[in-house]
Scaffold this motif. Structure first.
Motif: not given
Length: 508
Positions: A54-66, A118-123, A220-224
């Motif tokens: 869950l922590g890993l997923v949270a940090f993926v969302c931290f940097m992409c949808p966040g 794959f989801g992160g690429t769109g952001y 934003f681009i780098v973090l995503m």
């Protein structure tokens, strides 16, 4: 509840030597680096544990949808004219709506690891297109690129958010689902807060309205991009071992056919979930109004950035409060569901009532092009009122999302079922967002958009009332979760974990 002493045959996947109980009294787990525990005292986890994943997923969302939320929260994607972002978001959420309905099927088939990456690429592409729009807005084809970037994000975000929802709802034990929402939502929105501080710091001396600068978009681009890469380090659901030795319920050999059937079975076996669809639809409807009709319409760049930070910070505060309250063990879960419904209804009346008092002050023509309106700065004497309103709008969003996720999680513990529910949730949510962004793009009056928000929220609560009041159980039996899968009770536990262990709903 039955006493189970026979562990059954070891599955091929877990035929390796099983680790013995260690000095910390932990339950048996498979051997291997994924299952070596670490931590302090009783607070232990392992790489393939629900908490670490869950922590890993949270940090993926931290940097992409966040970061996406921080960018969107500025209003108009950080652009002075919001219409380009409106059209990008119409494409985004229209695509998301279609993909979301079947995203549970996709995630169950390809696994959460590839779904998140794959989801992160769109952001990343979405932020790139906004930067391109700033510099080449008159170049032929650029607007088409912006719309394509929005549509691509709709495709990828459907996979990311469905994978995230499945992990957050199906990985934890029943008694910890509220806490898992708290941890995820807080970490995810710390990303949005930090993202909001980037434009605040870079535009702090800009007291006029306008676009944010290039450095904001580049950050934003780098973090995503790094968020998308991090998604590859997440384990798929079939590798996860919970603290009680149980595994997440999945199909052993999923195919596109079995997962499409599973989507149908999710609705057929839980028909009352349809009553939640209006809550799904309205759960992001208010973003358009809050970001464009309030923040972008009335405030200059640096004040928009400050409001944006406060909005996402309020989400952290709300998650920290609502998550543990939803898991109070001394109150039965069915009773907690009723209390949550009453609280959410009360907040809808109070906070949006305050919003009505603010919206009566102006409409689109009063602050738009051709008017003599000067965007407010935080130094304006009347700023405190809308600042607190915007803070409570953010708090309300987190409470709404948290209760919806918790209700879905209370309907079962199967990873397969909850991935389908998460996909339906994000699909209907995106469909509502697409309509909402379209209303703004067609210059519908701000008061009309406000009324649509308040009306939809109250109506959706009324629709969900029967399910929340009568369907939520104190626990869901494991036999109910196993329906429609090829798993058995023995498959759901690591060999050794069932020995002299009572198996009941509380164990999953």
């Amino acid at each position: 509840m039955a006493e189970v002493t026979n562990t059954g045959e070891k599955s091929a996947e877990f035929s390796a030597e099983i680790a013995q109980h260690d000095s910390h009294g932990e339950i048996a787990r498979p051997a291997g680096w994924m299952y070596k525990s670490f931590g302090i005292g009783k607070h232990r986890m392992w790489y393939a544990s629900p908490a670490f994943q869950l922590g890993l997923v949270a940090f993926v969302c931290f940097m992409c949808p966040g970061m996406f939320n921080a960018l969107s929260g500025l209003g108009g994607g950080g652009l002075k004219d919001p219409h380009v972002a409106d059209q990008m978001n119409i494409a985004l959420y229209s695509t998301f709506a279609v993909v979301g309905i079947f995203a549970g099927t996709i995630v169950n088939r390809i696994g959460v690891r590839y779904a998140l990456a794959f989801g992160g690429t769109g952001y990343c592409l979405y932020a790139i297109s906004l930067l391109v729009q700033v510099h080449f807005n008159t170049t032929p084809g650029i607007h088409g690129f912006n719309v394509f970037a929005g549509a691509w994000l709709g495709l990828t975000a459907g996979c990311l958010w469905t994978g995230q929802g499945a992990i957050m709802m199906s990985y934890p034990l029943e008694a910890r689902k509220g806490h898992y929402f708290m941890w995820f939502w807080a970490i995810f929105n710390i990303g949005a807060c930090i993202g909001a501080l980037i434009p605040l710091g870079q535009n702090i001396h800009h007291t006029t309205a306008g676009n944010v600068n290039d450095g904001t978009y580049i950050a934003f681009i780098v973090l995503m991009f790094f968020g998308a890469i991090l998604g590859l380090f997440v384990c798929d659901a079939d590798k996860i071992i919970r603290p009680d030795g149980s595994r997440v319920i999945v199909m052993k050999n999923p195919s596109w056919k079995t997962e499409l059937i599973g989507l149908y079975q999710t609705i057929r076996t839980e028909p009352m979930v349809i009553l939640l669809f209006p809550m799904f639809w309205s759960s992001n409807w208010f973003y358009t109004y809050q970001q464009n009709a309030v923040n972008a319409a009335y405030f200059n760049v640096r004040t928009r950035a400050l409001n944006n930070f406060l909005y996402w910070f309020a989400q952290i505060v709300a998650a920290v409060i609502i998550g543990p309250l939803l898991d109070i063990e001394r109150v039965r879960r069915s009773i907690r569901a009723k209390i949550a419904f009453v609280v959410l209804t009360s907040l809808t009346l109070v906070i949006w009532g305050g919003g009505y008092a603010w919206q009566k002050r102006y409409d689109r023509q009063d602050v738009g092009k051709g008017s003599d309106f000067v965007a407010w700065d935080w130094t304006h004497s009347g700023y405190a009122g809308p600042m607190f309103l915007y803070f409570f709008y953010g708090l309300y969003d987190a409470v709404w999302q948290g209760i919806v996720y918790w209700i879905m999680g209370a309907l079962g513990n199967s990873g397969r079922k909850l991935a389908n529910l998460a996909g339906l949730y994000k699909g209907f949510q995106a469909a509502g967002s697409a309509v909402s962004w379209s209303l703004d793009d067609h210059n519908v009056s701000y008061m009309t958009i406000f009324a649509s928000n308040w009306g939809l929220l109250m109506a959706s609560l009324l629709c969900a009332f029967p399910l929340i009041w009568f369907r939520i159980k104190d626990s869901v039996p494991i036999e109910e979760d196993l329906k429609g899968t090829d798993e058995t009770i023995e498959d759901v536990f690591v060999p050794g974990a069932l020995e002299t262990k009572r198996v009941g709903p509380e164990a999953i």
